[in-house]
Scaffold this motif. Sequence first.
Motif, short mmCIF file in Angstrom:
data_model
loop_
_atom_site.label_atom_id
_atom_site.label_comp_id
_atom_site.label_asym_id
_atom_site.label_seq_id
_atom_site.Cartn_x
_atom_site.Cartn_y
_atom_site.Cartn_z
N UNK A 86 23.79 -57.25 -15.62
CA UNK A 86 24.33 -55.84 -15.83
C UNK A 86 23.26 -54.84 -15.35
N UNK A 87 21.91 -54.98 -15.76
CA UNK A 87 20.71 -54.39 -15.20
C UNK A 87 20.59 -54.54 -13.63
N UNK A 88 20.60 -55.86 -13.21
CA UNK A 88 20.80 -55.93 -11.88
C UNK A 88 21.83 -55.09 -11.12
N UNK A 89 22.84 -55.19 -11.67
CA UNK A 89 24.16 -54.31 -11.01
C UNK A 89 23.78 -52.99 -10.94
N UNK A 90 23.08 -52.46 -12.06
CA UNK A 90 22.82 -50.96 -12.17
C UNK A 90 21.84 -50.47 -11.08
N UNK A 91 20.64 -51.47 -11.11
CA UNK A 91 19.57 -51.15 -9.95
C UNK A 91 20.22 -51.27 -8.46
N UNK A 92 21.18 -52.30 -8.38
CA UNK A 92 21.74 -52.50 -7.20
C UNK A 92 22.59 -50.98 -6.81
N UNK A 93 23.22 -50.49 -7.86
CA UNK A 93 24.02 -49.18 -7.60
C UNK A 93 23.16 -48.23 -7.20
N UNK A 115 32.89 -38.82 -7.45
CA UNK A 115 33.31 -38.13 -8.47
C UNK A 115 32.49 -38.35 -9.89
N UNK A 116 31.69 -39.48 -9.83
CA UNK A 116 31.00 -39.87 -11.10
C UNK A 116 30.07 -38.94 -11.68
N UNK A 117 30.35 -38.64 -12.92
CA UNK A 117 29.22 -37.64 -13.44
C UNK A 117 27.96 -38.21 -13.55
N UNK A 118 26.79 -37.50 -13.45
CA UNK A 118 25.54 -38.16 -13.64
C UNK A 118 25.22 -38.67 -15.10
N UNK A 119 25.95 -37.84 -16.12
CA UNK A 119 25.77 -38.65 -17.42
C UNK A 119 26.22 -39.70 -17.58
N UNK A 120 27.06 -39.93 -16.69
CA UNK A 120 27.83 -41.30 -16.82
C UNK A 120 26.87 -42.47 -16.44
N UNK A 121 26.22 -42.18 -15.23
CA UNK A 121 25.03 -43.06 -14.85
C UNK A 121 24.16 -43.30 -15.88
N UNK A 122 23.81 -42.44 -16.38
CA UNK A 122 22.75 -42.43 -17.57
C UNK A 122 23.49 -43.27 -18.87
N UNK A 125 23.08 -51.12 -20.33
CA UNK A 125 22.58 -52.30 -20.04
C UNK A 125 21.28 -52.60 -20.52
N UNK A 126 20.38 -51.44 -20.79
CA UNK A 126 18.97 -51.64 -21.29
C UNK A 126 19.26 -52.00 -22.78
N UNK A 127 20.18 -51.09 -23.49
CA UNK A 127 20.30 -51.48 -24.58
C UNK A 127 20.94 -52.99 -24.95
N UNK A 128 21.57 -53.43 -24.15
CA UNK A 128 22.18 -54.74 -24.22
C UNK A 128 21.18 -55.90 -24.04
N UNK A 129 20.06 -55.48 -23.23
CA UNK A 129 19.06 -56.51 -23.05
C UNK A 129 18.08 -56.60 -24.23
N UNK A 130 17.87 -55.15 -24.76
CA UNK A 130 16.84 -54.98 -25.89
C UNK A 130 17.80 -55.66 -27.28
N UNK A 131 18.76 -55.51 -27.39
CA UNK A 131 19.48 -56.04 -28.39
C UNK A 131 19.69 -57.71 -28.43
#
Length: 139
Positions: free
Chosen positions: A21-28, A49-56, A62-68
């Motif tokens: 998920x992190x890899x996909x996020x950084x690729x995006x 159309x994607x709002x900036x807060x959705x990217x956040x 993804x980072x919460x998933x890694x940390x969890x």
Amino acid sequence: MKPPVSLKVVAIVALLWNLLGCLAFFSDLRLSPDDLARLPEAQQALYAARPGWAVVATAVAVFGGVLGSIGLLLRRKWAFPVFVLSLLGILVQDFGLFVLADGATLAGPVAVAMQAIVLAVGIGLVWFSRRAIARGWLV
């Protein structure tokens, strides 16, 4: 109490999943204007159309998933609230993607199916970590 082997297996698989998920996020994030121009029109519209807060929210997910997942590997109770935070990130991201940006129409059924899997995994990790606490596997 000694936890079952399944705890470590779930933690490792969850960590790998969330690292993807992190890899996909950084690729995006690294898509250039030329890269975006090569996407199909519907996907270009979705990015626009994607709002900036959705990217956040995606970053939180993804980072919460890694940390969890690391918390599960370390057998720590804090994995549960971190997975809850990650799940909230998924929900907010999906709201931005599918409700506000009409991602289901723009991205198609494959994107909907993938996000459904992401949501199911997020829910599963919250459930699993809570269960692990109840059984005394996490300290």
